[in-house]
Design a protein around this motif. Structure first.
Motif, PDB file in Angstrom:
ATOM      1  N   UNK A  35       0.836  -1.199   0.000  1.00  0.00           N
ATOM      2  CA  UNK A  35       0.000   0.000   0.000  1.00  0.00           C
ATOM      3  C   UNK A  35       0.871   1.250   0.000  1.00  0.00           C
ATOM      4  N   UNK A  36       0.420   2.299  -0.680  1.00  0.00           N
ATOM      5  CA  UNK A  36       1.176   3.553  -0.660  1.00  0.00           C
ATOM      6  C   UNK A  36       1.267   4.119   0.757  1.00  0.00           C
ATOM      7  N   UNK A  37       2.313   4.870   1.007  1.00  0.00           N
ATOM      8  CA  UNK A  37       2.566   5.419   2.345  1.00  0.00           C
ATOM      9  C   UNK A  37       1.453   6.335   2.833  1.00  0.00           C
ATOM     10  N   UNK A  38       0.711   6.959   1.918  1.00  0.00           N
ATOM     11  CA  UNK A  38      -0.337   7.896   2.342  1.00  0.00           C
ATOM     12  C   UNK A  38      -1.600   7.193   2.864  1.00  0.00           C
ATOM     13  N   UNK A  39      -1.694   5.879   2.732  1.00  0.00           N
ATOM     14  CA  UNK A  39      -2.887   5.158   3.200  1.00  0.00           C
ATOM     15  C   UNK A  39      -2.894   5.121   4.723  1.00  0.00           C
ATOM     16  N   UNK A  40      -3.951   5.677   5.307  1.00  0.00           N
ATOM     17  CA  UNK A  40      -4.103   5.690   6.762  1.00  0.00           C
ATOM     18  C   UNK A  40      -5.280   4.841   7.221  1.00  0.00           C
ATOM     19  N   UNK A  41      -6.182   4.497   6.303  1.00  0.00           N
ATOM     20  CA  UNK A  41      -7.353   3.677   6.627  1.00  0.00           C
ATOM     21  C   UNK A  41      -7.413   2.489   5.684  1.00  0.00           C
ATOM     22  N   UNK A  42      -7.465   1.294   6.261  1.00  0.00           N
ATOM     23  CA  UNK A  42      -7.533   0.057   5.489  1.00  0.00           C
ATOM     24  C   UNK A  42      -8.813  -0.684   5.849  1.00  0.00           C
ATOM     25  N   UNK A  43      -9.580  -1.020   4.833  1.00  0.00           N
ATOM     26  CA  UNK A  43     -10.785  -1.813   5.058  1.00  0.00           C
ATOM     27  C   UNK A  43     -10.562  -3.194   4.447  1.00  0.00           C
ATOM     28  N   UNK A  44     -10.722  -4.207   5.279  1.00  0.00           N
ATOM     29  CA  UNK A  44     -10.686  -5.590   4.807  1.00  0.00           C
ATOM     30  C   UNK A  44     -12.115  -5.966   4.437  1.00  0.00           C
ATOM     31  N   UNK A  45     -12.367  -6.264   3.177  1.00  0.00           N
ATOM     32  CA  UNK A  45     -13.687  -6.698   2.724  1.00  0.00           C
ATOM     33  C   UNK A  45     -13.656  -8.220   2.641  1.00  0.00           C
ATOM     34  N   UNK A  58      -3.969 -13.422  13.109  1.00  0.00           N
ATOM     35  CA  UNK A  58      -2.639 -12.823  12.939  1.00  0.00           C
ATOM     36  C   UNK A  58      -2.705 -11.669  11.947  1.00  0.00           C
ATOM     37  N   UNK A  59      -3.417 -11.861  10.863  1.00  0.00           N
ATOM     38  CA  UNK A  59      -3.528 -10.826   9.838  1.00  0.00           C
ATOM     39  C   UNK A  59      -4.175  -9.555  10.383  1.00  0.00           C
ATOM     40  N   UNK A  60      -5.254  -9.718  11.125  1.00  0.00           N
ATOM     41  CA  UNK A  60      -6.036  -8.566  11.575  1.00  0.00           C
ATOM     42  C   UNK A  60      -5.511  -7.918  12.855  1.00  0.00           C
ATOM     43  N   UNK A  61      -4.770  -8.666  13.677  1.00  0.00           N
ATOM     44  CA  UNK A  61      -4.371  -8.137  14.982  1.00  0.00           C
ATOM     45  C   UNK A  61      -2.864  -8.011  15.186  1.00  0.00           C
ATOM     46  N   UNK A  62      -2.050  -8.504  14.257  1.00  0.00           N
ATOM     47  CA  UNK A  62      -0.596  -8.404  14.397  1.00  0.00           C
ATOM     48  C   UNK A  62      -0.075  -7.436  13.352  1.00  0.00           C
ATOM     49  N   UNK A  63       0.627  -6.405  13.763  1.00  0.00           N
ATOM     50  CA  UNK A  63       1.156  -5.448  12.786  1.00  0.00           C
ATOM     51  C   UNK A  63       2.099  -6.120  11.792  1.00  0.00           C
ATOM     52  N   UNK A  64       2.147  -5.568  10.588  1.00  0.00           N
ATOM     53  CA  UNK A  64       3.077  -6.084   9.591  1.00  0.00           C
ATOM     54  C   UNK A  64       4.482  -5.595   9.928  1.00  0.00           C
ATOM     55  N   UNK A  65       5.444  -6.145   9.257  1.00  0.00           N
ATOM     56  CA  UNK A  65       6.835  -5.753   9.503  1.00  0.00           C
ATOM     57  C   UNK A  65       7.277  -4.643   8.568  1.00  0.00           C
ATOM     58  N   UNK A  66       6.366  -4.132   7.749  1.00  0.00           N
ATOM     59  CA  UNK A  66       6.709  -3.081   6.801  1.00  0.00           C
ATOM     60  C   UNK A  66       7.101  -1.787   7.504  1.00  0.00           C
ATOM     61  N   UNK A  67       7.706  -0.900   6.751  1.00  0.00           N
ATOM     62  CA  UNK A  67       8.116   0.395   7.292  1.00  0.00           C
ATOM     63  C   UNK A  67       6.918   1.325   7.357  1.00  0.00           C
ATOM     64  N   UNK A  68       6.993   2.263   8.245  1.00  0.00           N
ATOM     65  CA  UNK A  68       5.938   3.262   8.348  1.00  0.00           C
ATOM     66  C   UNK A  68       4.832   2.832   9.293  1.00  0.00           C
ATOM     67  N   UNK A  69       3.924   3.764   9.599  1.00  0.00           N
ATOM     68  CA  UNK A  69       2.838   3.454  10.529  1.00  0.00           C
ATOM     69  C   UNK A  69       1.805   2.519   9.908  1.00  0.00           C
ATOM     70  N   UNK A  70       1.217   1.704  10.748  1.00  0.00           N
ATOM     71  CA  UNK A  70       0.152   0.807  10.308  1.00  0.00           C
ATOM     72  C   UNK A  70      -1.105   1.606  10.026  1.00  0.00           C
ATOM     73  N   UNK A  71      -1.799   1.325   8.920  1.00  0.00           N
ATOM     74  CA  UNK A  71      -3.082   1.988   8.705  1.00  0.00           C
ATOM     75  C   UNK A  71      -4.114   1.465   9.707  1.00  0.00           C
ATOM     76  N   UNK A  72      -5.092   2.309  10.033  1.00  0.00           N
ATOM     77  CA  UNK A  72      -6.196   1.892  10.901  1.00  0.00           C
ATOM     78  C   UNK A  72      -7.056   0.921  10.106  1.00  0.00           C
TER      79      UNK A  72
END
Length: 116
Positions: A35-45, A58-72
């Protein structure tokens, strides 16, 4: 598993089609990491996700190891089995599996009655 990602400004929607298990977890994590760095809101459909095992937790409750803040993250389209898994996890450990974060219409754990 097919994964569709849609980005609109600071919002993104990831729509997996298929079961969420440990085999599908890496490509789903990769979709989040891409996801681009500007994404702050993520909706899982999860409309097209009939089954989810512990990998979904794990997917929904464990942060990814990617750089930058996790989207909500929020979840929509929950089918019976994935919803049951989330409710059971929240009942076992409400502090760890806080559904009010994922499902904005769910009150915080301390305001919900326990499952029977």
């Amino acid at each position: 598993m097919n994964i569709t990602t849609t980005v609109d400004g600071t919002s993104a929607r990831i729509s997996p089609c298929g079961e969420i298990d440990f085999d599908s977890l890496p490509p789903l994590r990769a979709a989040v990491d891409a996801l681009p760095a500007q994404v702050t809101d993520l909706q899982w459909d999860l409309t097209h996700t009939p089954f989810m095992d512990v990998a979904g937790l794990h997917l929904l409750f464990t942060p990814t190891t990617g750089c930058g803040p996790e989207p909500r993250a929020t979840v929509t389209g929950l089918r019976t089995q994935p919803l049951f898994l989330l409710l059971m996890a929240a009942d076992v450990n409400p502090a760890l599996f806080d559904l009010s974060r994922l499902l904005p219409d769910i009150p915080p754990a301390d305001l919900r009655p326990a499952l029977p």
